[in-house]
Design an enzyme around this catalytic site. Structure first.
Site, PDB file in Angstrom:
ATOM      1  CG  MET A  75      69.906 104.097  90.446  1.00 18.54           C
ATOM      2  SD  MET A  75      71.579 104.737  90.690  1.00 18.54           S
ATOM      3  CE  MET A  75      72.438 103.997  89.278  1.00 18.54           C
ATOM      4  CG  ASP A 103      65.630 100.501  80.599  1.00 16.29           C
ATOM      5  OD1 ASP A 103      66.093 100.938  79.520  1.00 16.29           O
ATOM      6  OD2 ASP A 103      64.983  99.447  80.667  1.00 16.29           O
ATOM      7  CB  SER A 104      67.356 102.341  86.721  1.00 12.29           C
ATOM      8  OG  SER A 104      68.302 101.303  86.845  1.00 12.29           O
ATOM      9  CG  LEU A 136      64.273  99.175  97.013  1.00 11.11           C
ATOM     10  CD1 LEU A 136      62.768  99.025  96.842  1.00 11.11           C
ATOM     11  CD2 LEU A 136      64.598  99.729  98.385  1.00 11.11           C
ATOM     12  CB  CYS A 190      57.390  93.983  92.502  1.00 13.40           C
ATOM     13  SG  CYS A 190      59.028  94.611  92.935  1.00 13.40           S
ATOM     14  CB  CYS A 218      63.458  89.794  88.661  1.00  8.95           C
ATOM     15  SG  CYS A 218      62.620  90.248  90.205  1.00  8.95           S
TER      16      CYS A 218
END
Length: 384
Positions: free
Chosen positions: A34, A39-40, A59, A127, A223
């Site tokens: 999440m 979306d998540s 995370l 990532c 990000c």
């Protein structure tokens, strides 16, 4: 022919996703990655509605002051709070794991080093290769999960030899290029419930379920870069990346001075600021050792092939006709692998070291065969 993941949309706009788990889902445990985005969050909602036990994991990848509160970020500050709010609303456990130092070492520092070396990096892939699909994968295993579900727009489909990775149904949202490094072991454990949905439907599901993130903007590609100003970040981490040097034509003529390699990438036309030429100039390559920007006409950008490193293959590709995508927004083109060399059927343009070459199946163009990093390119014609 691979089987299609079953996803049925009800008239109300809700979805019942197939998490591709055998047996009653009430006996299964699904860990959901999440990020705090829509979306998540929808993936978590679909998992919760399936009857399985759900554990949400976020995370924390950075917490750099204002960046943690910035709209369009992920995995920090407000995003963690949003993920926790969704878990609380849906009634499942949610954990936050601090991976800031590992993210800095394996993604942010590597991002800066790539620019310093005259390459064009893709931090999202790094990532996924590291903190997301390696560390999170192990964490989900440690939690006794039957699968790890994410909000990526790709499809996991079953083929004759097992799980395959395919493009998303929504071409505007497809993220298969960024997931080429997903290993077969990871693919066996991962689930991508949104791959068969359009983004508009995902937001409709979030609204119908009353999730507070239903209208939340999508996260940006990089990000951790505030306002998209990657040069400022690289300059802060590696000041020498902005050392000045020469702009040199492919014929050897010195045309002027550049303002630092971090401001240039292969295929770039704007920002070179050299006038009086018979033809428009493009960045042909970057010579980091000499701190030179090599420029020339568009025809000098044509390459016949590229050497691929750190390859990850989900199927046999050597000497097999494939479709190769060498930039995230590029159209896949006919090519063939010969050892570690990707050979294009026709000259390709804008092939930049540091970017990825992702291969798709000619017979089934949605299927990802794997890919690797572009280490160097081979000119289709002499450039000097």
């Amino acid at each position: 022919m691979a089987g299609i993941m079953a996803t049925v949309i009800s008239p109300a706009g809700l979805a019942q996703a197939d998490f591709q788990l055998a047996g009653p889902l009430k006996d299964r445990r699904i860990v959901v990655a999440m990020s705090g985005g829509v979306d998540s969050s929808v993936v978590a909602a679909l998992a919760a509605r399936s009857g399985a036990e759900v554990i949400g994991v976020t995370l924390q990848l950075y917490d750099h002051g204002a960046k943690a509160k910035r709209v369009g970020a992920c995995c920090a500050g407000q995003d963690i709070r949003d993920a926790r709010a969704v878990a609380d609303r849906l009634g499942f456990a949610h954990y936050v794991h601090d991976h800031e130092s590992r993210f800095r070492d394996t993604v942010i520092d590597q991002f800066a080093d790539e620019y310093l070396a005259g390459r064009t990096p893709i931090p999202c892939v790094r990532c996924n290769m590291g903190v997301k699909f390696t560390d999170l994968f192990q964490l989900a295993r440690d939690l006794g999960a039957d699968c790890l579900a994410t909000g990526h727009y790709v499809r996991r489909m079953m083929g004759p030899a097992g799980a395959e990775l395919h493009r998303a149904v929504d071409p505007a949202r497809d993220q298969s290029y960024f997931l080429f490094a997903t290993t077969q072991e990871q693919l066996d454990f991962l689930r991508f419930p949104l791959g068969g949905l359009e983004k508009s439907v995902v937001r409709e599901i979030a609204r119908d379920l009353g999730l507070g993130v239903a209208g939340k903007p999508d996260s940006q590609d990089i990000c951790f870069v505030p306002d998209g100003d990657y040069a400022t970040l690289v300059r802060k981490l590696r000041p020498e990346a902005e050392d000045r040097g020469e702009i040199v034509h492919v014929d050897g003529t010195v045309l002027g001075a550049h303002k630092g390699l971090i401001h240039y990438t292969v295929g770039q036309r704007r920002g070179i600021d050299i006038g009086g030429q018979a033809e428009p100039l493009y960045v042909i390559r970057l010579d980091a050792a000499a701190k030179r920007v090599i420029v020339g006409p568009r025809r000098a950008l044509a390459v016949a092939g590229a050497r691929i490193g750190e390859a990850n293959w989900l199927a046999e590709v050597d000497r097999r006709p494939v479709l190769a995508k060498v930039r995230s927004m590029a159209k896949p083109v006919p090519a063939q692998m010969d050892g570690d060399r990707l050979l294009f059927a026709a000259p390709e343009y804008g092939v930049a070291p540091g970017q990825a070459a992702v291969l798709y199946d000619v017979a089934e163009p949605t299927r990802v065969l794997g890919g690797g990093w572009i280490e160097e390119s081979f000119a289709a014609e002499p450039t000097e």
